[in-house]
Design a protein around this motif. Structure first.
Motif, short mmCIF file in Angstrom:
data_model
loop_
_atom_site.label_atom_id
_atom_site.label_comp_id
_atom_site.label_asym_id
_atom_site.label_seq_id
_atom_site.Cartn_x
_atom_site.Cartn_y
_atom_site.Cartn_z
N ALA A 1 0.84 -1.20 0.00
CA ALA A 1 0.00 0.00 0.00
C ALA A 1 0.87 1.25 0.00
O ALA A 1 0.57 2.24 -0.69
CB ALA A 1 -0.92 -0.01 1.22
N TYR A 2 1.96 1.22 0.78
CA TYR A 2 2.87 2.37 0.84
C TYR A 2 3.48 2.65 -0.54
O TYR A 2 3.59 3.80 -0.96
CB TYR A 2 3.97 2.10 1.86
N LEU A 3 3.88 1.58 -1.24
CA LEU A 3 4.46 1.76 -2.57
C LEU A 3 3.43 2.30 -3.56
O LEU A 3 3.77 3.07 -4.47
CB LEU A 3 5.03 0.43 -3.07
N GLU A 4 2.17 1.88 -3.38
CA GLU A 4 1.11 2.44 -4.22
C GLU A 4 1.06 3.96 -4.05
O GLU A 4 1.01 4.73 -5.02
CB GLU A 4 -0.24 1.83 -3.82
N VAL A 5 1.06 4.40 -2.79
CA VAL A 5 0.96 5.83 -2.50
C VAL A 5 2.23 6.57 -2.93
O VAL A 5 2.18 7.69 -3.45
CB VAL A 5 0.70 6.05 -0.99
N LEU A 6 3.39 5.92 -2.73
CA LEU A 6 4.65 6.53 -3.17
C LEU A 6 4.65 6.73 -4.68
O LEU A 6 5.09 7.78 -5.19
CB LEU A 6 5.83 5.65 -2.75
N GLY A 7 4.15 5.74 -5.39
CA GLY A 7 4.04 5.88 -6.85
C GLY A 7 3.15 7.04 -7.23
O GLY A 7 3.43 7.80 -8.17
N ASP A 8 2.06 7.23 -6.47
CA ASP A 8 1.17 8.36 -6.72
C ASP A 8 1.87 9.69 -6.44
O ASP A 8 1.65 10.68 -7.15
CB ASP A 8 -0.08 8.25 -5.84
N ALA A 9 2.69 9.72 -5.38
CA ALA A 9 3.41 10.95 -5.05
C ALA A 9 4.36 11.34 -6.18
O ALA A 9 4.44 12.52 -6.57
CB ALA A 9 4.18 10.78 -3.74
N ILE A 10 5.08 10.34 -6.71
CA ILE A 10 5.98 10.60 -7.85
C ILE A 10 5.17 11.06 -9.06
O ILE A 10 5.57 11.98 -9.79
CB ILE A 10 6.80 9.35 -8.19
N SER A 11 4.01 10.44 -9.25
CA SER A 11 3.14 10.85 -10.36
C SER A 11 2.71 12.30 -10.20
O SER A 11 2.67 13.06 -11.17
CB SER A 11 1.91 9.95 -10.42
N SER A 12 2.39 12.69 -8.96
CA SER A 12 1.96 14.07 -8.70
C SER A 12 3.08 15.06 -8.99
O SER A 12 2.85 16.15 -9.54
CB SER A 12 1.49 14.22 -7.26
#
Length: 313
Positions: free
Chosen positions: A169-180
């Motif tokens: 789940a953390y990696l999912e959110v981290l990926g979103d942060a990089i996307s942002s």
């Protein structure tokens, strides 16, 4: 109830109370609460991104929205499997449902990889026909997304070190942060220069990052399912240390594996001299494994015969 079954059930209940997973019940409750909060924040922002991506015609935003859609599904799966994993052990499932968390991590990783492939394909298509993208709305959406993702990462960061399920789940959110961050860079570039082709290139970069981080998670989760030796443990070192315990003549058939995140198990045949106090040897071995490597779930078979050789296998 067959003869001896009551005693078995009572012993199993005591084992569950002493197991590392049972002792982490409060931690798991906190993990579930944080996952629920992150799920609600991610779902709310996903709706904003879908609308914003359609209005601005930005593939980077739509790609991030698609990524967040999988995040919503993945976070929901993580919450669900954590509840399933908390169910007690039974006679048929002596380890309980703890492996459900590992299965969720594998599922999340596969979904992320498929999403990355789709983003790469869409980015390739848009390189040749870059659409007109609205820079300022894209920039604003990127900032809001980054704020949501950073808040979510703070909620999950601590427990991600102890649970593969939370780590996925953390990696999912981290990926979103990089996307942002990519969306913000794209918005600034388009706003200042009108260079629309940066949008598909940023999308491709986002997908490559997703693959890079997800592959490591998938490899680790599959390693657990294959009952491989935990990465933080050295089987030869443990075997030699066990063989050096007073009263032990040799160690055979040594196996170490992970049941679920934070719960390692070990089994081995322990050779002792004829007449040796087996209970004393067993106690020394259990203390060694628990104190030095935090391995509390052990199955040790004592064999009384002479041997000078240590085998690991």
């Amino acid at each position: 109830m067959f003869h001896g079954e009551r005693h078995f059930v009572e012993k199993a209940a005591i084992a569950r109370e002493r197991s590392p997973v049972h002792n982490h019940s409060e931690s798991r409750a906190a993990q579930q609460t944080n996952l629920w909060i992150v799920l609600l924040m991610t779902g709310s922002f996903m709706v904003i991104e879908v609308v914003g991506g359609l209005l601005t015609q930005s593939l980077a935003i739509l790609a991030d929205a698609g990524h967040m859609l999988t995040d919503v599904a993945a976070l929901g799966l993580s919450v669900f499997t954590m509840r399933i994993a908390a169910r007690p052990s039974t006679l048929e499932k002596s380890y309980g449902y703890h492996r459900a968390e590992i299965l969720a991590a594998v599922t999340n990783a596969v979904v992320l990889l498929l999403l990355a492939v789709w983003i790469l394909y869409e980015a390739y298509q848009r390189v040749f026909e870059p659409p007109h993208v609205l820079g300022i709305p894209m920039l604003l959406i990127g900032f809001v997304g980054l704020a949501v993702n950073v808040a979510s990462m703070k909620l999950l960061a601590e427990e991600s070190a102890f649970s593969l399920n939370v780590r996925s789940a953390y990696l999912e959110v981290l990926g979103d942060a990089i996307s942002s961050v990519g969306v913000i860079l794209g918005g600034v570039t388009i706003w200042l220069t009108g260079w629309f082709i940066i949008d598909p290139f940023l999308s491709a970069g986002i997908s490559v990052f997703i693959v890079w981080r997800t592959w490591a998670l998938l490899s680790q989760a599959v390693h657990v399912l294959m009952e491989g030796v935990p990465a933080h443990l050295d089987v030869l070192e443990i075997g030699r240390a066990m063989a050096s315990v007073p009263g032990v003549k040799g160690i055979h058939d040594l196996h170490i594996w992970t049941i679920t995140s934070g719960w390692d198990a070990l089994s081995a045949h322990v050779v002792v001299s004829v007449g040796e106090d087996r209970d004393a040897v067993l106690g020394r071995l259990q203390s060694l494994l628990q104190d030095r490597w935090k391995i509390e779930h052990t199955t040790l078979q004592i064999v009384a015969e002479r041997s000078d050789r240590v085998q690991v296998g």
